[in-house]
Design a protein around this motif. Sequence first.
Motif, mmCIF file in Angstrom:
data_model
loop_
_atom_site.group_PDB
_atom_site.id
_atom_site.type_symbol
_atom_site.label_atom_id
_atom_site.label_comp_id
_atom_site.label_asym_id
_atom_site.label_seq_id
_atom_site.Cartn_x
_atom_site.Cartn_y
_atom_site.Cartn_z
ATOM 1 N N LEU A 50 -2.741 -4.740 -11.849
ATOM 2 C CA LEU A 50 -3.250 -5.277 -10.583
ATOM 3 C C LEU A 50 -2.456 -6.523 -10.205
ATOM 4 N N ILE A 51 -1.486 -6.349 -9.323
ATOM 5 C CA ILE A 51 -0.637 -7.461 -8.878
ATOM 6 C C ILE A 51 -0.432 -7.384 -7.372
ATOM 7 N N GLY A 52 -0.013 -8.496 -6.787
ATOM 8 C CA GLY A 52 0.283 -8.514 -5.355
ATOM 9 C C GLY A 52 1.553 -7.741 -5.058
ATOM 10 N N GLY A 53 1.809 -7.528 -3.765
ATOM 11 C CA GLY A 53 3.017 -6.809 -3.366
ATOM 12 C C GLY A 53 2.884 -5.300 -3.485
ATOM 13 N N THR A 54 1.669 -4.831 -3.749
ATOM 14 C CA THR A 54 1.427 -3.383 -3.845
ATOM 15 C C THR A 54 0.349 -2.982 -2.837
ATOM 16 N N ASP A 55 0.216 -1.687 -2.578
ATOM 17 C CA ASP A 55 -0.739 -1.169 -1.593
ATOM 18 C C ASP A 55 -2.178 -1.393 -2.079
ATOM 19 N N LYS A 56 -2.863 -2.316 -1.422
ATOM 20 C CA LYS A 56 -4.209 -2.696 -1.849
ATOM 21 C C LYS A 56 -5.212 -1.554 -1.686
ATOM 22 N N GLN A 57 -5.156 -0.832 -0.581
ATOM 23 C CA GLN A 57 -6.116 0.253 -0.332
ATOM 24 C C GLN A 57 -5.940 1.381 -1.350
ATOM 25 N N ARG A 58 -4.695 1.667 -1.675
ATOM 26 C CA ARG A 58 -4.429 2.690 -2.689
ATOM 27 C C ARG A 58 -5.000 2.246 -4.046
ATOM 28 N N MET A 59 -4.852 0.937 -4.329
ATOM 29 C CA MET A 59 -5.374 0.382 -5.576
ATOM 30 C C MET A 59 -6.891 0.514 -5.639
ATOM 31 N N LEU B 261 -9.325 2.625 -8.357
ATOM 32 C CA LEU B 261 -10.316 1.926 -9.176
ATOM 33 C C LEU B 261 -11.713 2.538 -9.088
ATOM 34 N N LYS B 262 -11.833 3.672 -8.399
ATOM 35 C CA LYS B 262 -13.141 4.333 -8.325
ATOM 36 C C LYS B 262 -13.624 4.725 -9.712
ATOM 37 N N LYS B 263 -12.644 5.049 -10.584
ATOM 38 C CA LYS B 263 -12.971 5.250 -11.995
ATOM 39 C C LYS B 263 -12.469 4.013 -12.743
ATOM 40 N N SER B 264 -13.383 3.287 -13.379
ATOM 41 C CA SER B 264 -13.016 2.025 -14.026
ATOM 42 C C SER B 264 -12.033 2.230 -15.173
ATOM 43 N N PRO B 265 -10.951 1.448 -15.200
ATOM 44 C CA PRO B 265 -10.027 1.517 -16.326
ATOM 45 C C PRO B 265 -10.593 0.765 -17.536
ATOM 46 N N ASP B 266 -10.083 1.075 -18.713
ATOM 47 C CA ASP B 266 -10.502 0.350 -19.910
ATOM 48 C C ASP B 266 -9.837 -1.021 -19.985
ATOM 49 N N ILE B 267 -8.600 -1.073 -19.516
ATOM 50 C CA ILE B 267 -7.816 -2.315 -19.615
ATOM 51 C C ILE B 267 -7.273 -2.687 -18.240
ATOM 52 N N ILE B 268 -7.435 -3.959 -17.890
ATOM 53 C CA ILE B 268 -6.862 -4.490 -16.654
ATOM 54 C C ILE B 268 -5.814 -5.530 -17.031
ATOM 55 N N VAL B 269 -4.621 -5.379 -16.486
ATOM 56 C CA VAL B 269 -3.566 -6.378 -16.650
ATOM 57 C C VAL B 269 -3.155 -6.808 -15.252
ATOM 58 N N GLY B 270 -3.167 -8.112 -14.987
ATOM 59 C CA GLY B 270 -2.789 -8.508 -13.635
ATOM 60 C C GLY B 270 -2.744 -10.002 -13.421
ATOM 61 N N THR B 271 -2.432 -10.370 -12.185
ATOM 62 C CA THR B 271 -2.430 -11.779 -11.790
ATOM 63 C C THR B 271 -3.831 -12.158 -11.328
ATOM 64 N N PRO B 272 -4.266 -13.401 -11.567
ATOM 65 C CA PRO B 272 -5.634 -13.799 -11.239
ATOM 66 C C PRO B 272 -6.010 -13.563 -9.773
ATOM 67 N N GLY B 273 -5.050 -13.860 -8.865
ATOM 68 C CA GLY B 273 -5.334 -13.719 -7.436
ATOM 69 C C GLY B 273 -5.673 -12.307 -7.026
ATOM 70 N N ARG B 274 -4.884 -11.320 -7.474
ATOM 71 C CA ARG B 274 -5.123 -9.932 -7.091
ATOM 72 C C ARG B 274 -6.395 -9.395 -7.756
ATOM 73 N N ILE B 275 -6.648 -9.764 -9.010
ATOM 74 C CA ILE B 275 -7.881 -9.320 -9.678
ATOM 75 C C ILE B 275 -9.102 -9.875 -8.942
ATOM 76 N N MET B 276 -9.033 -11.172 -8.570
ATOM 77 C CA MET B 276 -10.136 -11.814 -7.848
ATOM 78 C C MET B 276 -10.365 -11.141 -6.496
ATOM 79 N N ASP B 277 -9.288 -10.813 -5.845
ATOM 80 C CA ASP B 277 -9.338 -10.142 -4.544
ATOM 81 C C ASP B 277 -10.119 -8.825 -4.641
#
Length: 438
Positions: free
Chosen positions: A110-119, A123-139
């Motif tokens: 989960l990072i910026g610069g990618t298609d947010k709606q596609r993301m 995410l309709k099915k929750s992943p086990d692991i999230i790796v990302g930048t704080p801003g995009r995860i918070m968003d």
Amino acid sequence: MNNKRFNAYEFNLSTLEVIQKLGFSKPTDIQHEAIPEILQGKSVIGKSQTGSGKTHAYLLPLMNQLRSGINEVQLVITLPTRELATQIYDEVKKIIKLAEKEDEWTAKLLIGGTDKQRMIRQLKKSPDIIVGTPGRIMDLVNENALSIYSASSFVIDEADLMLDLGFIQTVDQLLVRCQKDIQLLVFSATIPQRLEHFFKKYLDQPIYVKIDDGISPETLEHRLIALKHRDITHIIMDISKVIQPYLAIIFTNGKEKANEIGASIQEKGLNTVILHGGLSPRERKRALKQIQQLQCQYIVATDLASRGIDIKGVSHVINAELPKEEHFYTHRVGRTARAGMEGDVISIYGEQDISLINKLENKGISFIYSEVKNGEWENANPWNKRKMRTDTTTNLDKEAWRYVKKPKKIKPGYKKKMKQQQQSIKKQLQKKTRRNKK
């Protein structure tokens, strides 16, 4: 001394097989200290220099604890830049593949610069692991596309850079949305004082794992070359004739200087990439691709830009300008001599750098004062160093005497009292000089 093997820890068989496939023979010092604590579910603050194995110090024990078929977030890993997040995500995917768990564990980047709606759709099915930048995860949390309340562990990697870039406040907001007893793992090359308040808020008696790697391992050589009013680029070109690097990073203290030096040495024939925060996303992506594909031999970079990515294979660090603070020197040095490999640090210095050099020498660094003559290293005397110390002392003495009040009537012991007054004024002037240098 660390004589442990990975099978001494409470890893399951699958994780031990992954470690074997990764080619790890024995744990590094930070792994040896942190892994047992993390396996027990304790919160850990890990301090160790770049390249010491911090990533696997938390990834291996955390992924050892993952459960299958949960369908909710179990692990959140936050990093300060897109590039670092992508690199850690790739490492997570590699471990999942080596563990043969592709059908059981899922990870999302989960990072910026990618298609947010596609993301959001993904995410309709929750992943086990999230790796990302704080801003995009918070968003995505604010969009109700993601819940991290179920997570049992939360990682803040490169915490000092997270602080420097102003992302700690966002991490704070994320942790508010987690369980109060979440296992919090903080890893960093340095632990600035400003992070202590943050720790007190979320950590109750955490385990501190501090590996004193120092900044002068036996495999690392530190050289100093005096600027002496010469052109920095000319000195770098002289250095290039001696070192023949696999990959060298040339550090500057600002974007303008990086552009100036980068353009100049490119013109003179060095295969160079420039990397700083002023690049457009497209330019930055192109520069990173060139670095990753080993299409360059020299990288001219600023501190924050270089710390935002993991650059492998750096054989030399050249400080075109020495930093103002010790911890930046530590970060720069940490770019080479990684995982027991050899490395060289070459710094061009002037009068303004003497204070930093003295501090680094007091920390145990042994500098080799050098010059390049006829394409070879030659020893040199520390330029102006002793003279500067003497001049500073003499000037302060003279300045202090100017403020000493002479007594109207001469009494016994007047000279002693004047000397005491002069020494007191001198101390005040020294304090003022130190404050102005900061």
